[in-house]
Write a protein that holds these residues in place. Structure first.
Motif, short mmCIF file in Angstrom:
data_model
loop_
_atom_site.label_atom_id
_atom_site.label_comp_id
_atom_site.label_asym_id
_atom_site.label_seq_id
_atom_site.Cartn_x
_atom_site.Cartn_y
_atom_site.Cartn_z
N ASN A 11 39.08 18.60 -41.35
CA ASN A 11 39.48 17.66 -40.31
C ASN A 11 39.65 18.34 -38.97
N ARG A 12 39.16 17.67 -37.95
CA ARG A 12 39.31 18.15 -36.57
C ARG A 12 40.49 17.45 -35.92
N VAL A 13 41.09 18.12 -34.99
CA VAL A 13 42.11 17.50 -34.17
C VAL A 13 41.38 16.70 -33.10
N THR A 14 41.65 15.42 -33.04
CA THR A 14 41.02 14.58 -32.03
C THR A 14 42.09 13.80 -31.28
N ASN A 15 41.78 13.52 -30.02
CA ASN A 15 42.67 12.73 -29.18
C ASN A 15 42.14 11.29 -29.20
N TYR A 16 42.79 10.44 -29.94
CA TYR A 16 42.37 9.04 -30.07
C TYR A 16 42.37 8.34 -28.72
N MET A 17 43.21 8.78 -27.80
CA MET A 17 43.26 8.17 -26.47
C MET A 17 41.91 8.32 -25.76
N GLU A 18 41.20 9.42 -26.01
CA GLU A 18 39.87 9.60 -25.41
C GLU A 18 38.91 8.53 -25.89
N GLU A 19 38.95 8.24 -27.16
CA GLU A 19 38.08 7.20 -27.72
C GLU A 19 38.42 5.84 -27.12
N LEU A 20 39.69 5.55 -27.01
CA LEU A 20 40.12 4.28 -26.41
C LEU A 20 39.67 4.19 -24.95
N ALA A 21 39.81 5.28 -24.22
CA ALA A 21 39.41 5.30 -22.81
C ALA A 21 37.90 5.11 -22.68
N ASP A 22 37.12 5.72 -23.55
CA ASP A 22 35.67 5.55 -23.52
C ASP A 22 35.29 4.09 -23.68
N HIS A 23 35.87 3.42 -24.66
CA HIS A 23 35.55 2.01 -24.91
C HIS A 23 35.99 1.14 -23.74
N ALA A 24 37.18 1.38 -23.24
CA ALA A 24 37.70 0.57 -22.14
C ALA A 24 36.86 0.79 -20.87
N LEU A 25 36.45 2.03 -20.63
CA LEU A 25 35.64 2.32 -19.45
C LEU A 25 34.30 1.60 -19.53
N SER A 26 33.68 1.61 -20.69
CA SER A 26 32.41 0.89 -20.87
C SER A 26 32.57 -0.59 -20.54
N ASP A 27 33.65 -1.17 -21.01
CA ASP A 27 33.92 -2.59 -20.73
C ASP A 27 34.18 -2.83 -19.25
N LEU A 28 34.93 -1.94 -18.63
CA LEU A 28 35.27 -2.10 -17.21
C LEU A 28 34.07 -1.97 -16.29
N LEU A 29 33.14 -1.13 -16.63
CA LEU A 29 32.00 -0.89 -15.75
C LEU A 29 31.19 -2.15 -15.49
N SER A 30 31.24 -3.11 -16.40
CA SER A 30 30.52 -4.36 -16.18
C SER A 30 31.12 -5.14 -15.00
N GLU A 31 32.37 -4.89 -14.67
CA GLU A 31 33.00 -5.54 -13.52
C GLU A 31 32.59 -4.89 -12.20
N TYR A 32 32.05 -3.71 -12.26
CA TYR A 32 31.66 -2.96 -11.07
C TYR A 32 30.13 -2.86 -10.99
N LYS A 33 29.47 -4.01 -11.05
CA LYS A 33 28.01 -4.05 -11.12
C LYS A 33 27.34 -3.42 -9.91
N ARG A 34 27.90 -3.59 -8.75
CA ARG A 34 27.28 -3.05 -7.54
C ARG A 34 27.46 -1.54 -7.41
N ALA A 35 28.49 -1.04 -8.00
CA ALA A 35 28.76 0.40 -7.91
C ALA A 35 27.94 1.14 -8.95
N ARG A 36 27.38 2.23 -8.53
CA ARG A 36 26.63 3.09 -9.46
C ARG A 36 27.40 4.39 -9.58
N PHE A 37 27.73 4.74 -10.80
CA PHE A 37 28.49 5.96 -11.05
C PHE A 37 27.59 6.97 -11.74
N SER A 38 27.55 8.16 -11.19
CA SER A 38 26.80 9.24 -11.83
C SER A 38 27.54 9.67 -13.10
N PRO A 39 26.86 10.38 -13.98
CA PRO A 39 27.56 10.89 -15.17
C PRO A 39 28.78 11.74 -14.79
N GLY A 40 28.66 12.53 -13.73
CA GLY A 40 29.80 13.34 -13.29
C GLY A 40 30.95 12.49 -12.80
#
Length: 97
Positions: A11-40
């Protein structure tokens, strides 16, 4: 070697908050259609938000199941979305990528 010792190595130590933030960020980006965010920029947004949120470390699937219940009960998604929105505003105002 006992089963518990074997499981601890696998078993690896994982930060579940990172997973939650990833999912929430994906959902939020749909609200910012005009903005383009680079991977960085996306990594900056996630890092800024995670620095303002508490870690939720786990090493097992049962630990993750427990954290899922905590997230649901405490409505932690609202905190995550709030911090991600703040981070998006900061990154949009201060682009570096």
């Amino acid at each position: 070697m006992g089963t518990a010792q074997k499981n601890n190595r696998v078993n690896r130590v994982t930060n579940y908050m990172e997973e939650l933030a990833d999912h929430a960020l994906s959902d939020l980006l749909s609200e910012y259609k005009r903005a383009r965010f680079s991977p960085g920029a996306l990594q900056d947004i996630k890092a800024l938000a995670l620095n303002r949120l508490w870690p939720m470390y786990t090493t097992t699937s049962s630990g993750k199941d427990f954290l899922k219940k905590v997230v649901e009960q405490d409505q932690i998604e609202k905190d995550i979305v709030r911090e991600l929105r703040a981070a998006i505003d900061i990154v949009r105002s201060n682009p570096r990528h």
